[in-house]
Design an enzyme around this catalytic site. Structure first.
Site, PDB file in Angstrom:
ATOM      1  N   HIS A  79       0.800  -1.219   0.000  1.00  0.00           N
ATOM      2  CA  HIS A  79       0.000   0.000   0.000  1.00  0.00           C
ATOM      3  C   HIS A  79       0.835   1.273   0.000  1.00  0.00           C
ATOM      4  O   HIS A  79       0.304   2.351  -0.216  1.00  0.00           O
ATOM      5  CB  HIS A  79      -0.964  -0.006   1.196  1.00  0.00           C
ATOM      6  CG  HIS A  79      -2.195  -0.806   0.927  1.00  0.00           C
ATOM      7  ND1 HIS A  79      -2.158  -2.156   0.710  1.00  0.00           N
ATOM      8  CD2 HIS A  79      -3.494  -0.444   0.809  1.00  0.00           C
ATOM      9  CE1 HIS A  79      -3.382  -2.596   0.490  1.00  0.00           C
ATOM     10  NE2 HIS A  79      -4.215  -1.579   0.528  1.00  0.00           N
ATOM     11  N   SER A 108      -0.171  -0.776  -6.157  1.00  0.00           N
ATOM     12  CA  SER A 108       0.052  -1.896  -7.063  1.00  0.00           C
ATOM     13  C   SER A 108       0.865  -1.475  -8.281  1.00  0.00           C
ATOM     14  O   SER A 108       0.723  -0.358  -8.766  1.00  0.00           O
ATOM     15  CB  SER A 108      -1.295  -2.449  -7.554  1.00  0.00           C
ATOM     16  OG  SER A 108      -1.919  -3.170  -6.545  1.00  0.00           O
ATOM     17  N   LYS A 156     -14.266  -7.053  -9.115  1.00  0.00           N
ATOM     18  CA  LYS A 156     -13.477  -7.930  -9.977  1.00  0.00           C
ATOM     19  C   LYS A 156     -12.919  -9.105  -9.170  1.00  0.00           C
ATOM     20  O   LYS A 156     -12.895 -10.243  -9.650  1.00  0.00           O
ATOM     21  CB  LYS A 156     -12.341  -7.132 -10.618  1.00  0.00           C
ATOM     22  CG  LYS A 156     -11.633  -7.908 -11.709  1.00  0.00           C
ATOM     23  CD  LYS A 156     -10.634  -7.026 -12.450  1.00  0.00           C
ATOM     24  CE  LYS A 156      -9.997  -7.807 -13.578  1.00  0.00           C
ATOM     25  NZ  LYS A 156      -9.081  -6.979 -14.361  1.00  0.00           N
ATOM     26  N   ASP A 157     -12.465  -8.825  -7.951  1.00  0.00           N
ATOM     27  CA  ASP A 157     -11.924  -9.899  -7.118  1.00  0.00           C
ATOM     28  C   ASP A 157     -13.015 -10.900  -6.729  1.00  0.00           C
ATOM     29  O   ASP A 157     -12.745 -12.093  -6.595  1.00  0.00           O
ATOM     30  CB  ASP A 157     -11.275  -9.325  -5.854  1.00  0.00           C
ATOM     31  CG  ASP A 157      -9.892  -8.752  -6.141  1.00  0.00           C
ATOM     32  OD1 ASP A 157      -9.275  -9.190  -7.122  1.00  0.00           O
ATOM     33  OD2 ASP A 157      -9.445  -7.863  -5.399  1.00  0.00           O
ATOM     34  N   GLU A 172       4.981 -33.710  -2.684  1.00  0.00           N
ATOM     35  CA  GLU A 172       3.804 -33.225  -3.384  1.00  0.00           C
ATOM     36  C   GLU A 172       4.244 -32.428  -4.620  1.00  0.00           C
ATOM     37  O   GLU A 172       5.366 -31.930  -4.682  1.00  0.00           O
ATOM     38  CB  GLU A 172       2.978 -32.332  -2.452  1.00  0.00           C
ATOM     39  CG  GLU A 172       2.345 -33.102  -1.315  1.00  0.00           C
ATOM     40  CD  GLU A 172       0.993 -33.684  -1.680  1.00  0.00           C
ATOM     41  OE1 GLU A 172       0.971 -34.790  -2.257  1.00  0.00           O
ATOM     42  OE2 GLU A 172      -0.025 -33.054  -1.394  1.00  0.00           O
TER      43      GLU A 172
END
Lengths: 438, 276
Positions: free
Chosen positions: A219, A223, A247-248, A291
């Site tokens: 922040h 971004s 959107k998220d 894995e």
């Protein structure tokens, strides 16, 4: 910090004003995830994966805490308690499948998130600390996932733990002592299982703490975006809410749908069948593999087959596996190109995709038995991995001729829509020099 | 400085790896086991639903009961299903009195209430199916050194489990001329090492007489018992799939609505270029 045009929280109710002068939690949320956080308006779907990773962690913590209520960390009954969860605990099968599949999905999402950062140069100034914190989270995730896998106390749990903890014994002189100290014995046993359970419960909360730092560090500069060009003004951003919350939410829906398909229809597709056999220290499985999400690193570990410079092959493997992750911490200073986004780096973009292919190839090699041609392919793929980060990237940064950058985010958005910006605004496309990332 | 150090470290790692890559390799003789080993045959399972996709489909209760019968009459001589409780058999369609009667047929290790000495008692619905052998040593002593695994989880503990079980118990055959089977073992191309200690369990058609009139063939026995063992490995399989269908439907609707609201929220931003 935020951009000067960010909206500020204004309480609208008496209670809001009361709280704002005592515990301004709504102000914090408003500024961090609400309309008070201006975000570049050109983020694509790859920018959804940070939020998805956060959700994946929350799913792991919630399912994990409930599983912990029914699980018994004792070698005598650990496997039985897992089967008890699967058979007799109300919806225990769903919790356990969500937790097991969730670990795979967490890694899948984080890998996309990391490669997104690599492609768009999100590790470059001023976001180096953000990148470093992300790598710390990644390391913690690997430790947590490994220990969680051991808790099942199936064959692959036991033998995976044996192989991985054995790596510490490769350290000269003190290796054996460290190995014994970590296990609480000479081989994985009750002491090991108990401490792994304790740490497996602890580490996710440490991850959560580092995520708070990660988001904080995000922040400050805000971004990055697909152009890699800094935000220049209000025309380049939209408020996080409602634009990116909407959107998220959509991205989260897609993610959860795919997640549900695996949990309910392919719950064991990503696991090893051998882990449905209870651990047996007297019977080694024919093929010990971790894995899938750790396979590329396992391939690098296995790639060193000969002693070199008087250092035994095993120690080389351990050093290389460790270095494969640690070198990422130096990436912001290895890639000195002033251009962030690979959209404007034609040469680096090619090598980025070679790296992606190389990592997938390493994953394939990691899952194969130690025989030709896979050993040799693994060695060459590992060599490329190191060469890519330590040799090729610094050289490209030095010699690459980058493409002209758009003057601003909004200009690139307009260009995408096939329109030219109005006169007097950001200017035209051609002849713009790359701008320094700082 | 960082870049110079990186170059040095990078060169060392690359050289170490390339040095390993150019080493001559020992000649490898092809593994005869791998040449003879067969992957299990794919079967259409009723519980996997249309297209064998595993999305819909439920267990056929009759088939589960037949599979249980095959297990009881043949497999249970050596193999336990110790993770299954008698009460779980309700899922096969057995009634409470039937389950009580089945449980009663088993002796469960216990302690004598008066003397405290180890003894046995009749099984109760709350008991698990007892072990066939008290421990591994007892099993190996009785089985010529071999250990019959517990079958509760067998279809999950083997690659392609249900197909594997079906192929394995119907797949016994004479060994090819170039393969020597040690004494006391049997040739089976579906078994990992090709030599399995288990004698062919299905001797002939008609070995088990089904009460529901289903024709008793070896293939039918194998299908039924594999289905039963799929149930023992995952008794919650039906709940998993039906919950999954509902969950995915819900999520698809939610995601669709999320997409519409996303489009709506962004409409003004995406439209802006036209208005400038």
């Amino acid at each position: 910090m935020s951009f000067p045009w960010a909206k500020h929280y204004e309480p609208t109710t008496d209670f809001g004003r009361y709280m704002d002068s005592r515990l301004p939690l709504p102000r914090l949320v408003y500024g961090a995830l609400g309309a008070g956080y201006p975000t570049p308006k050109n983020l694509n779907y790859f920018y959804n994966f940070g939020v998805l990773a956060g959700v994946a962690l929350v799913i792991q913590i919630i399912t994990g805490v409930v599983l912990g209520m029914h699980y018994a960390a004792n070698t005598g009954i650990a496997f039985d308690s897992v089967e008890f969860i699967m058979r007799d605990v109300n919806n225990g099968w769903m919790l356990r499948y969500m937790h097991a599949v969730g670990a795979s999905f967490f890694f899948a999402v984080v890998y996309v998130h990391i490669f997104r950062g690599l492609y768009y140069g999100s590790y470059k100034p001023p976001r180096e600390v953000l990148w470093l914190l992300g790598l710390v989270i990644f390391l913690l995730m690997m430790a947590t996932a490994f220990m969680g896998y051991v808790l099942v106390w199936g064959q692959m749990s036991f033998w995976g733990a044996t192989v991985i903890t054995n790596l510490f014994s490769a350290v000269p002189i003190v290796g054996e002592a460290i190995h014994t100290w970590l296990l609480g014995g000479f081989s994985p046993d009750n002491a090991t299982l108990n401490r792994f359970f304790s740490l497996h419960y602890l580490l996710p909360f440490i991850i959560f703490g580092v995520i708070i730092l990660h988001v904080w560090a995000l922040h400050i500069p805000g971004s990055n975006n697909p152009t890699g060009v800094d935000v220049k003004g209000p025309q380049d951003t939209v408020p996080f809410h409602p634009y990116y919350t909407a959107k998220d939410f959509f991205g989260l829906g897609v993610y959860l749908t795919i997640f549900a398909i695996f949990v309910f229809f392919l719950p064991n597709a990503l696991g090893e069948v051998d882990n449905y056999i209870p651990a047996n220290p007297l019977s080694t499985p024919p093929h010990i593999v971790p894995e899938w999400y750790l396979l590329p690193f396992y391939a690098i570990l296995k790639a060193f087959t000969t002693n070199f410079l008087f250092i035994p092959a095993k120690l080389w493997g351990v050093l290389a596996m460790l270095s494969a992750i640690l070198l990422l911490f130096f990436l912001p200073w290895l890639d000195t190109s002033p251009v962030r986004s690979n959209s404007y780096r034609p040469l680096n973009r090619i090598f980025f995709w070679v790296l992606v292919a190389d990592c997938i190839l390493l994953g394939v090699c990691g899952g194969k038995l130690a025989e030709e041609p896979w050993v040799r392919i693994g060695q060459l793929a590992s060599a490329y991995y190191f060469a890519h980060f330590l040799i090729i990237i610094p050289l490209i940064a030095r010699f690459e001729k980058t493409l002209p950058l758009p003057n601003s985010i909004s200009e690139s958005v307009l260009a995408k829509y096939g329109r030219t910006p109005p006169p007097g605004s950001a200017g035209s496309f051609g002849g713009t020099m790359p701008q320094p990332a700082e | 400085m960082v870049r110079l150090g990186a170059l040095g470290v990078g060169l060392v790692f690359v050289l170490a790896l390339l040095w390993g890559a150019v080493q001559p390799r020992d000649a490898v003789t092809p593994d005869p086991v791998r040449a003879l080993h067969l992957a299990p045959t794919e079967i259409e399972w009723s519980y996997r639903g249309p297209g064998n996709l595993g999305i819909f489909g439920t267990f056929d209760r009759g088939q589960l009961q037949r599979g249980f019968q095959v297990y009881k009459e043949i497999c249970s001589a050596c193999h336990s299903i110790h993770r299954v409780a008698f009460r779980d058999l309700a899922a096969l369609g057995f009634s409470a009195p039937e389950i009580k009667a089945i449980a009663k047929g088993y002796d469960i290790p216990s302690i004598d209430e008066k003397t405290g000495e180890p003894t046995t008692r009749k099984g109760l619905p709350s008991d698990k199916f007892p072990l066939v052998y008290a421990n591994e040593i007892a099993a190996r002593a009785a089985q010529n050194g071999a250990l019959p695994p517990d079958l509760s989880l067998i279809t999950k503990a083997r690659e392609d489990g249900p197909n594997y079980v079906h192929s394995l118990i119907t797949g016994y055959r004479d060994a090819p001329a170039n393969w020597k089977v040690p004494d006391g073992l049997y040739y089976n191309p579906y078994f990992r090492s090709l030599n399995v200690a288990m004698p062919p369990p299905l001797a002939a058609d008609g070995q088990v007489t089904y009460a529901d009139g289903t024709k008793g063939t070896k293939d039918q026995y194998a299908r039924d018992v594999a289905t039963f063992l799929t149930w023992t490995a995952e008794p919650k399989l039906e709940a998993r799939k039906s919950t999954g269908v509902a969950a995915v439907l819900f999520l698809l609707i939610m995601t669709g609505l999320g997409y519409l609201s996303y489009k709506r929220v962004w409409a003004d931003i995406k439209r802006k270029p036209a208005s400038i």
